[in-house]
Design a protein around this motif. Sequence first.
Motif, PDB file in Angstrom:
ATOM      1  N   VAL A  52       0.837  -1.204   0.000  1.00 44.70           N
ATOM      2  CA  VAL A  52       0.000   0.000   0.000  1.00 44.70           C
ATOM      3  C   VAL A  52       0.872   1.254   0.000  1.00 44.70           C
ATOM      4  N   ILE A  53       1.863   1.255   0.869  1.00 46.35           N
ATOM      5  CA  ILE A  53       2.760   2.425   0.958  1.00 46.35           C
ATOM      6  C   ILE A  53       3.495   2.646  -0.361  1.00 46.35           C
ATOM      7  N   GLN A  54       3.924   1.517  -0.990  1.00 49.41           N
ATOM      8  CA  GLN A  54       4.657   1.619  -2.254  1.00 49.41           C
ATOM      9  C   GLN A  54       3.779   2.195  -3.358  1.00 49.41           C
ATOM     10  N   ILE A  55       2.502   1.791  -3.396  1.00 49.33           N
ATOM     11  CA  ILE A  55       1.566   2.318  -4.401  1.00 49.33           C
ATOM     12  C   ILE A  55       1.333   3.808  -4.175  1.00 49.33           C
ATOM     13  N   LEU A  56       1.093   4.187  -2.926  1.00 43.47           N
ATOM     14  CA  LEU A  56       0.836   5.593  -2.616  1.00 43.47           C
ATOM     15  C   LEU A  56       2.046   6.480  -2.942  1.00 43.47           C
ATOM     16  N   ALA A  57       3.233   5.911  -2.756  1.00 42.41           N
ATOM     17  CA  ALA A  57       4.446   6.691  -3.007  1.00 42.41           C
ATOM     18  C   ALA A  57       4.723   6.834  -4.496  1.00 42.41           C
ATOM     19  N   HIS A  65       0.808  14.153 -12.041  1.00 42.81           N
ATOM     20  CA  HIS A  65      -0.443  14.885 -11.894  1.00 42.81           C
ATOM     21  C   HIS A  65      -0.508  15.517 -10.501  1.00 42.81           C
ATOM     22  N   PRO A  66      -0.729  16.837 -10.373  1.00 36.00           N
ATOM     23  CA  PRO A  66      -0.705  17.495  -9.062  1.00 36.00           C
ATOM     24  C   PRO A  66      -1.750  16.969  -8.093  1.00 36.00           C
ATOM     25  N   HIS A  67      -2.987  16.702  -8.559  1.00 40.05           N
ATOM     26  CA  HIS A  67      -4.010  16.195  -7.641  1.00 40.05           C
ATOM     27  C   HIS A  67      -3.665  14.799  -7.147  1.00 40.05           C
ATOM     28  N   SER A  68      -3.028  14.017  -7.999  1.00 39.89           N
ATOM     29  CA  SER A  68      -2.584  12.677  -7.581  1.00 39.89           C
ATOM     30  C   SER A  68      -1.516  12.787  -6.503  1.00 39.89           C
ATOM     31  N   ARG A  69      -0.613  13.750  -6.659  1.00 39.24           N
ATOM     32  CA  ARG A  69       0.445  13.928  -5.642  1.00 39.24           C
ATOM     33  C   ARG A  69      -0.173  14.328  -4.301  1.00 39.24           C
ATOM     34  N   LYS A  70      -1.173  15.193  -4.365  1.00 39.27           N
ATOM     35  CA  LYS A  70      -1.836  15.591  -3.121  1.00 39.27           C
ATOM     36  C   LYS A  70      -2.535  14.393  -2.469  1.00 39.27           C
ATOM     37  N   GLY A  71      -3.148  13.555  -3.290  1.00 37.51           N
ATOM     38  CA  GLY A  71      -3.800  12.360  -2.760  1.00 37.51           C
ATOM     39  C   GLY A  71      -2.800  11.397  -2.164  1.00 37.51           C
ATOM     40  N   GLY A  72      -1.642  11.251  -2.805  1.00 34.94           N
ATOM     41  CA  GLY A  72      -0.606  10.367  -2.277  1.00 34.94           C
ATOM     42  C   GLY A  72      -0.092  10.823  -0.932  1.00 34.94           C
ATOM     43  N   LEU A  73       0.066  12.145  -0.751  1.00 34.06           N
ATOM     44  CA  LEU A  73       0.571  12.688   0.513  1.00 34.06           C
ATOM     45  C   LEU A  73      -0.398  12.418   1.655  1.00 34.06           C
ATOM     46  N   GLU A  93      10.157   4.389   3.858  1.00 30.05           N
ATOM     47  CA  GLU A  93       9.222   4.399   2.745  1.00 30.05           C
ATOM     48  C   GLU A  93       8.188   5.526   2.864  1.00 30.05           C
ATOM     49  N   LEU A  94       7.875   5.907   4.111  1.00 27.71           N
ATOM     50  CA  LEU A  94       6.880   6.954   4.321  1.00 27.71           C
ATOM     51  C   LEU A  94       7.464   8.364   4.118  1.00 27.71           C
ATOM     52  N   ILE A  95       8.689   8.549   4.587  1.00 30.58           N
ATOM     53  CA  ILE A  95       9.278   9.896   4.631  1.00 30.58           C
ATOM     54  C   ILE A  95       9.824  10.354   3.284  1.00 30.58           C
ATOM     55  N   GLU A  96      10.545   9.484   2.595  1.00 30.14           N
ATOM     56  CA  GLU A  96      11.266   9.904   1.388  1.00 30.14           C
ATOM     57  C   GLU A  96      10.377  10.518   0.310  1.00 30.14           C
ATOM     58  N   PRO A  97       9.221   9.911  -0.052  1.00 29.80           N
ATOM     59  CA  PRO A  97       8.377  10.562  -1.081  1.00 29.80           C
ATOM     60  C   PRO A  97       7.802  11.898  -0.629  1.00 29.80           C
ATOM     61  N   VAL A  98       7.549  12.025   0.689  1.00 27.87           N
ATOM     62  CA  VAL A  98       7.032  13.295   1.199  1.00 27.87           C
ATOM     63  C   VAL A  98       8.090  14.388   1.077  1.00 27.87           C
ATOM     64  N   LEU A  99       9.330  14.042   1.434  1.00 27.09           N
ATOM     65  CA  LEU A  99      10.419  15.020   1.341  1.00 27.09           C
ATOM     66  C   LEU A  99      10.670  15.453  -0.095  1.00 27.09           C
ATOM     67  N   THR A 100      10.443  14.512  -1.037  1.00 24.30           N
ATOM     68  CA  THR A 100      10.606  14.863  -2.448  1.00 24.30           C
ATOM     69  C   THR A 100       9.637  15.971  -2.846  1.00 24.30           C
ATOM     70  N   CYS A 101       8.458  15.941  -2.268  1.00 19.77           N
ATOM     71  CA  CYS A 101       7.440  16.945  -2.590  1.00 19.77           C
ATOM     72  C   CYS A 101       7.758  18.320  -1.997  1.00 19.77           C
ATOM     73  N   PHE A 102       8.748  18.391  -1.084  1.00 21.99           N
ATOM     74  CA  PHE A 102       9.163  19.687  -0.544  1.00 21.99           C
ATOM     75  C   PHE A 102       9.734  20.581  -1.645  1.00 21.99           C
ATOM     76  N   ASN A 103      10.214  19.946  -2.725  1.00 22.08           N
ATOM     77  CA  ASN A 103      10.819  20.699  -3.828  1.00 22.08           C
ATOM     78  C   ASN A 103       9.826  21.036  -4.935  1.00 22.08           C
ATOM     79  N   ASP A 104       8.551  20.711  -4.747  1.00 18.64           N
ATOM     80  CA  ASP A 104       7.542  20.940  -5.778  1.00 18.64           C
ATOM     81  C   ASP A 104       7.355  22.438  -6.034  1.00 18.64           C
TER      82      ASP A 104
END
Length: 749
Positions: A52-57, A65-73, A93-104
Amino acid sequence: MNTEKDFSPLTPNIVRALNDKLYEKRKVAALEIEKLVREFVAQNNSTQIRHVIQILASEFALSQHPHSRKGGLIGLAACSIALGKDSGLYLKELIEPVLTCFNDSDSRLRYYACEALYNIVKVARGAVLPHFNLLFDGLSKLAADPDPNVKSGSELLDRLLKDIVTESNTFDLVAFVPLLRERIYSNNQYARQFIISWIHVLESVPDIHLLDYLPEILDGLFQILGDNSKEIRRTCEVVLGEFLKEIKKTPSSVKFAEMANILVIHCQVADETKLTNDLIQLTAMTWMREFIQLAGRVVLPYSSGILTAVLPCLSYDDRKKNTKEAASACNHSLMKLVTLEDDEDIEEERSGSTGSPSAGEGQPKMEGDSNDMLNASQESVGLSNISFFTPASSDRPQVTLDLDGIVQVLDRHLHDSSTGMMTRIAVLKWLYHLYIKTPRKMFRHTDSLFPILLKTLSDESDEVILKDLEVLAEIASSPAGQTDQASSCDIIENKLVLKVQEGPKPGQQSSTGPKTMDSSPSTPKNIFHSMADILLKEEDLKFASTMVQTLNTILLTSAELFQLRNQLKDLHTQESCALFCCLYRSWCHNPVATVSLCFLTQNYKHAYDLIQKFGNLEVTVDFLMEVDKLVQLIESPIFTYLRLQLLDVENNPYLIKALYGLLMLLPQSQAFQLLSHRLKCVPNPELMRTVDESKYMDSKKQAVCKRSSHFQVDYNELLQHFDRVQSKHLEVRHQRSARASDHHDRKLM
């Protein structure tokens, strides 16, 4: 996003809701994900949880897609909430994709990322510390975010993370310091505020020993201290103050040597127009003062750098009073660290040599307290690679004084015409102290220092000149490099005879007999005696003449030399007569100075004989100006006794004849009128004739007996010496004129 793709175990409804542009629908999907993950936790199904975490990430948070990124977060945050205390197993697995979005590029998405990470960290608490560097790195970027909402969200996350760190005893400081050292040099105001706040927090935690790593961040702290923001400067001052308090409490664990050069750099102001630089300099100087007092001789290898920073501050005015006082304390404490042991040969020590040099073979003379005398008038009180200091064991560490570097710094300040008076005085005090404590090693630098020390005698400050004379006297009387020759004025058959000494050969050292002058090296007698010997060997005759003129002015006008003038005026002791002869032989480089010396010592007949010889000299404008100054001195309080002796015409005919000789030398000038009016006041001009020699000697017999009952001065020898010196000067002038003429002819050709 392809909604027909299989995202199981996520249902199609969840997937659709996560991709929706409305926040409320994404929130509903997050609640469904939370329920789903809780079921997996209950079943202990870690495989499905990771899936589940891997799919969300990968499919949502990192989607294009921006709305998809918001849904993933929001979905990742829901997973963390569902996992609870078990979230620590999946933090990477939880932190790394969120930190990537800090650069959005989308500020709203950065805000949602900050919100998601807040929820993840809030659940995991201390379990996030192994990932602290990643979190800190991300937060440091958000601290400078231009969007106020993002910045506000990052501040909430920042406070939460600080609470977790202060509560924990497992914080990995070693892993964090390299990142802190890198980020501390940021020029962004908000990033600096973020950095300094974290240092403040870490420094306040008892179990986190940030002081051990202070050398790695101290330079950056001083950089932040120069920030334009008053709030940031105030916070940085508090942090530095707390560090300094801790250093005072535990000096044995402080790496002083690693921070010495950092302080040296910031003690020097690059741009005096920038007010924040004053704060940096004062703070660095205050730290340096404490370091010298706490670390002691550990800082000696950095002495040249410290002096480079400290010496200019000693000439600051009251606008920088605090910095000046701190610099003065640094200078005073550093000077105390130089001791007699610094003159010892390290190679001899290591080879096991236990012998000590005998008296007269370069052995340092004992000094009661050189600083007491040197500080009578001023009581306060380039960058090299940083060396690493290993805390002292039971044995005292070997510390080497950087003498060559110190001398280079002192020499540079003396040569610099912009150096302030108090700095020049401090430089001369240092040289004196070094010649007292390390005479053998300083002897190697005498040749290079001597010219500038002589030049300093023409300084506009009397206090600088007096200190300079003390240094020169110490050099002349130092046991290092001296010869065993007799004094320059020997007594043979009850007569003082001139004897020109030869200078010591390079590196020659020998025992020293008793000194001619029964006084310490820095008394006026010995200073002038030493200077006379030095100038007699000076090959640059023009320079020697200028130096004699300067020394003569000091001798005649300085209030500190009142006792010396009285001794020379009477010449009733062997020492005073010896000093007169020694001064005379060098004073011959300057005819007018020689006459003034004869006036001072009441040798009026000899003064008259000298003036008679002036007709054979080249009378220049400079020469007449010196005569003019002598006339002014005769009218000063120094020569009150001489003017009163004009009343006794019969017993002082040569005084009157000498003064008339000066009058005849002068053109019709103000000085001429001044001296002429004085001579008109002499009573009974008829008595100015030269009386019978036998009658004259009878009248002066009592005075002669008073001056010396054991010997007399050989004035014929003195006159012959004067002729020889002036012949040399005449020959040099002729050679100079010939060279100038040849040069002119070549230019015409």
